[in-house]
Motif scaffolding. Structure first.
Motif, PDB file in Angstrom:
ATOM      1  N   ASP A 118       0.832  -1.203   0.000  1.00 38.06           N
ATOM      2  CA  ASP A 118       0.000   0.000   0.000  1.00 38.06           C
ATOM      3  C   ASP A 118       0.866   1.253   0.000  1.00 38.06           C
ATOM      4  O   ASP A 118       1.901   1.300   0.653  1.00 38.06           O
ATOM      5  CB  ASP A 118      -0.903   0.035   1.244  1.00 38.06           C
ATOM      6  CG  ASP A 118      -2.040  -0.960   1.129  1.00 38.06           C
ATOM      7  OD1 ASP A 118      -2.251  -1.465   0.005  1.00 38.06           O
ATOM      8  OD2 ASP A 118      -2.690  -1.237   2.140  1.00 38.06           O
ATOM      9  N   ALA A 119       0.430   2.260  -0.742  1.00 39.20           N
ATOM     10  CA  ALA A 119       1.148   3.528  -0.745  1.00 39.20           C
ATOM     11  C   ALA A 119       1.065   4.172   0.640  1.00 39.20           C
ATOM     12  O   ALA A 119       0.068   4.032   1.341  1.00 39.20           O
ATOM     13  CB  ALA A 119       0.553   4.461  -1.791  1.00 39.20           C
ATOM     14  N   LEU A 120       2.151   4.842   1.041  1.00 39.98           N
ATOM     15  CA  LEU A 120       2.175   5.533   2.333  1.00 39.98           C
ATOM     16  C   LEU A 120       2.093   7.039   2.093  1.00 39.98           C
ATOM     17  O   LEU A 120       2.592   7.534   1.090  1.00 39.98           O
ATOM     18  CB  LEU A 120       3.472   5.220   3.090  1.00 39.98           C
ATOM     19  CG  LEU A 120       3.804   3.746   3.291  1.00 39.98           C
ATOM     20  CD1 LEU A 120       5.166   3.610   3.962  1.00 39.98           C
ATOM     21  CD2 LEU A 120       2.734   3.083   4.138  1.00 39.98           C
ATOM     22  N   PHE A 121       1.468   7.729   3.023  1.00 38.67           N
ATOM     23  CA  PHE A 121       1.354   9.174   2.858  1.00 38.67           C
ATOM     24  C   PHE A 121       1.850   9.885   4.105  1.00 38.67           C
ATOM     25  O   PHE A 121       1.554   9.476   5.219  1.00 38.67           O
ATOM     26  CB  PHE A 121      -0.078   9.562   2.513  1.00 38.67           C
ATOM     27  CG  PHE A 121      -0.469   9.035   1.175  1.00 38.67           C
ATOM     28  CD1 PHE A 121      -0.161   9.737   0.025  1.00 38.67           C
ATOM     29  CD2 PHE A 121      -1.078   7.794   1.054  1.00 38.67           C
ATOM     30  CE1 PHE A 121      -0.469   9.236  -1.221  1.00 38.67           C
ATOM     31  CE2 PHE A 121      -1.388   7.283  -0.191  1.00 38.67           C
ATOM     32  CZ  PHE A 121      -1.086   8.005  -1.326  1.00 38.67           C
ATOM     33  N   ILE A 122       2.636  10.934   3.879  1.00 36.66           N
ATOM     34  CA  ILE A 122       3.272  11.656   4.968  1.00 36.66           C
ATOM     35  C   ILE A 122       2.668  13.046   5.026  1.00 36.66           C
ATOM     36  O   ILE A 122       2.564  13.730   4.006  1.00 36.66           O
ATOM     37  CB  ILE A 122       4.791  11.752   4.721  1.00 36.66           C
ATOM     38  CG1 ILE A 122       5.390  10.343   4.614  1.00 36.66           C
ATOM     39  CG2 ILE A 122       5.465  12.551   5.815  1.00 36.66           C
ATOM     40  CD1 ILE A 122       6.770  10.332   4.010  1.00 36.66           C
ATOM     41  N   ALA A 123       2.260  13.462   6.212  1.00 32.32           N
ATOM     42  CA  ALA A 123       1.672  14.794   6.356  1.00 32.32           C
ATOM     43  C   ALA A 123       2.747  15.850   6.139  1.00 32.32           C
ATOM     44  O   ALA A 123       3.909  15.667   6.521  1.00 32.32           O
ATOM     45  CB  ALA A 123       1.047  14.943   7.731  1.00 32.32           C
TER      46      ALA A 123
END
Lengths: 298, 397
Positions: A118-123
């Motif tokens: 799964d793609a990860l997302f960083i704030a």
């Protein structure tokens, strides 16, 4: 109104160009000085982004997490350089391509095992979220401006290193004439490791800075690798100045062709044309200067 | 000489055994000694693997609720990944038809795979219960009595957005879609119902990860509303939020642009997005409450429309198999039972049109934050008992 649009697109183009420059510089130096075609260079970009995702979740500080990510990638790059690439320097390009291609698969698979598919997302860090006003009351994301400025700062620092330090002198000498540099008693093995680590650090920093914008996913390096090759071919292999000029050129050209070509050639044909525009630009430049804009001698 | 003879004999025996085995598997479904086999072919890898994976989750909940029996007879699901590739899909279908004795197929997230497998399935007089893709051609000229679509026509939600924007009097609309067939079909769907001015459009390539160039164009075009169909949805939604465009215009699209599968990754960037759908988790009926509760318990988040479609497909199959008492080889009776659609859809009401596509309602739902969690809140019912736009081209009655 058209002026404010052009200014905003120029910002976008420069931002893309700066990121391409950070990735391309390591690739062009390694190819120019070490004669090594490192396809796995883009994996350093990806790993920088993945490490950031992990460190950000563990630490409060984005800056500290970024520094740790880059340091981790540098450590991996040294292991790769000493363990895998040293025996390859005297082999031909085909062996190098096979080995570095295998490394791409290895790093992708390792990332899949460590971080999942799964793609990860960083704030985006709190201090840099939000927008600032640029020309004509138009707003522009603060983070993108910060990333562009940071990239330019790194570019200037790199320029100073290459032109004002002993390491820079050796790098220039190595790119210009490798065997003469060796003959003068320079420890080439050490120089190679330094250059390789520097390139990896630059690619990782690009990964760290882009991750909060585009997210982190498998294969994100390969997607940008092709464009990076276009940059170093246009800029001239081995030339840092060439990679800077070519990266900015490609960044701005790609951004502008994405909105200007559909205006000129119509919606469908223009959109299709814009996705190949940088390759046509490369072909045109190679017709004019077959060795790129700033070829390193040697 | 002797050796060669014995070799030939062995080969012959092997051939007989295969023949025997094949025959027996072919005849067994009618005897009901072996469980009824349902072929579940969908895209678990490839560009739309998110849809396939979500269908699989919906299937899991359906299997739990069916508890080993479909239509009163024991059954098993033969699952396979078509990798979003038409040729792989065709191979899977022929293997399942001959080796597994599958008579009912479902899943099919991808339009390209659907178009390729439909022919071999209906030519074998088997049934295709689509739970994802709804190609326009299949709703129109290529409609088939053995093919039923439980989900929607591909452009259904786009038409709903176009209609809604006309209803609320939107004057200036910007269109942005990933540059491939589904994106273009959706833009056509919006244009069919939207009456105002279209102030600009962008077709970024499918693999674009940074949409800053498109956002600059949207800002300059000054629309009131933006319709988006972007496959790479999470980066798009987050960058859209970052760009500050929310202050200028509202963002619209299919509900899948911001739903349970991506809420966590999108965070507050999803707030305010208004999506079109034929179902959403908050629809009030007992079967949906049970489905949503069990899905949340198992996967710790809200289900999406793709999970719902696969769940509905399984219960449609359940109703039809029950109506024929498990005798799925009685094609005429089974076909009539499918057509009746006597199952409790998670949507509430459900019936098939003459082209075997659903006649259903469409809603607009807005993403809102309730407590710490994002959820969908209905803001309008756009269409009631909507037939798709292609059904007149279908000659089937």
């Amino acid at each position: 109104m058209i002026v404010t649009l052009l200014i905003e697109q120029l910002f976008n183009g420069v931002q893309l160009g700066v990121m391409l420059f950070l990735i391309a510089t390591g690739l062009t130096l390694v190819l120019g000085i070490m004669r090594l075609l490192n396809l796995a260079h883009a994996s350093f970009f990806m790993l920088g982004a993945y490490f950031l995702a992990t460190y950000v979740s563990l630490l409060d500080s984005f800056v500290l997490a970024s520094a740790l990510s880059i340091a981790s990638v540098v450590a991996i790059s040294l292991v790769v350089e000493i363990g895998i690439f040293r025996p390859l320097y005297n082999r031909d390009h085909l062996d190098q391509v096979l080995a570095t291609f295998a490394l791409i698969m290895f790093f992708d698979e390792a990332a899949k095992m460590a971080w999942g598919t799964d793609a990860l997302f960083i704030a985006i860090p709190k201090a840099l979220s939000g927008q600032v006003e640029i020309s004509g009351g138009n707003e522009y994301p603060l983070y993108r401006i910060a990333v562009t400025v940071m990239g330019l700062v790194i570019g200037v620092a790199l320029h100073l290193i290459i032109h004002n330090t002993r390491l820079g002198m050796l790098i220039r000498a190595g790119a210009n004439n490798r065997s003469m540099t060796e003959a003068l008693g320079v420890d080439v093995r050490l120089l190679y490791s330094a250059v390789f680590a520097l390139g990896a650090a630059l690619a990782a920093s690009a990964g760290v800075m882009t991750a909060p914008i585009i997210g982190v996913q498998l294969g994100m390096g390969e997607a940008i690798l092709i464009v990076t090759f276009v940059v170093i071919v246009i800029g001239g292999v081995g030339s840092v100045r060439g990679s800077l000029v070519a990266a900015l050129l490609i960044g701005v050209f790609d951004t502008f062709s994405r909105f200007l070509l559909p205006m000129v050639f119509g919606f469908t044909a223009g959109s299709a044309l814009s996705s190949m525009s940088i390759y046509m630009l490369m072909a045109a430049i190679l017709l004019w200067r077959p060795r790129g804009l700033f070829p390193a001698i040697g | 000489m002797t050796r060669s003879w014995s070799g030939k004999l062995r080969a012959f025996c092997g051939y007989l055994a295969v023949l025997c085995f094949t025959n027996s598997t072919l005849s067994i479904p009618a005897l009901a000694a072996e469980p009824l086999k349902i072929g579940f072919i969908t895209s678990l890898t490839g560009p739309i693997s998110i849809v396939g994976a979500e269908q699989k989750r919906g299937m899991e909940i359906a299997l739990k609720h069916l508890d080993g029996k479909i239509g009163g007879v024991p059954f098993e699901v033969v699952e396979a990944d078509d990798q979003t590739k038409p040729d792989t899909g065709v191979q899977l279908v022929s293997r399942m038809l001959t080796r597994d004795g599958v008579h009912i197929f479902t899943g099919l997230a991808a339009t390209n795979v659907f178009m390729a497998v439909m022919k071999p399935i209906v030519e074998a007089n088997a049934f295709l219960i689509g739970a994802g893709a709804g190609p326009a051609a299949v709703a129109g000229p290529l409609c088939n009595p053995n093919t039923f679509i439980v989900s929607w026509p591909n452009d259904g939600v786009a038409e709903a957005v176009g209609q809604y924007l006309s209803q609320i009097g939107t004057k200036r609309l910007y269109l942005i879609a990933s540059n491939y067939q589904a994106g273009l079909d959706n833009l056509e769907g919006v244009k069919r119902f939207y009456k105002g001015e279209i102030v600009g459009q962008s077709l970024p390539a499918l693999d674009v990860v940074d949409y800053s160039s498109e956002f600059a164009q949207i800002r300059a075009a000054k629309p009131e509303a933006v319709f988006a169909f972007i496959a790479n949805l999470v980066p798009f939604m987050r960058q859209h939020d970052q760009s500050g465009l929310k202050k200028q215009s509202n963002l619209y699209g299919g509900m899948w642009l911001a739903d349970g599968a991506s809420f966590k990754a999108q965070g507050d960037a999803a707030i305010g997005f208004v999506g079109a759908t034929h179902w959403y988790p908050g629809i009030m009926n007992p079967q949906n409450a049970k489905f949503v509760a069990d899905f949340v318990a198992k996967f710790s988040r809200e289900p999406t429309m793709f999970a719902q479609q696969q769940y509905d497909a399984m219960f449609l199959i359940d109703s039809a198999v029950r109506a024929v008492g498990g005798r799925v080889n009685e094609t005429e009776a089974l076909r009539a039972a499918f057509k009746k659609a006597e199952f409790k859809s998670l949507r509430g009401k459900f019936r098939f049109n003459h082209n075997n596509f659903p006649i259903q309602d469409y809603y607009m739902v807005r993403v809102e934050k309730v407590g710490d969690a994002l959820t969908h809140k209905q803001v309008a019912t756009v269409f009631q008992d909507r037939q798709d736009s292609h059904h007149q081209a279908c000659k089937m009655q």
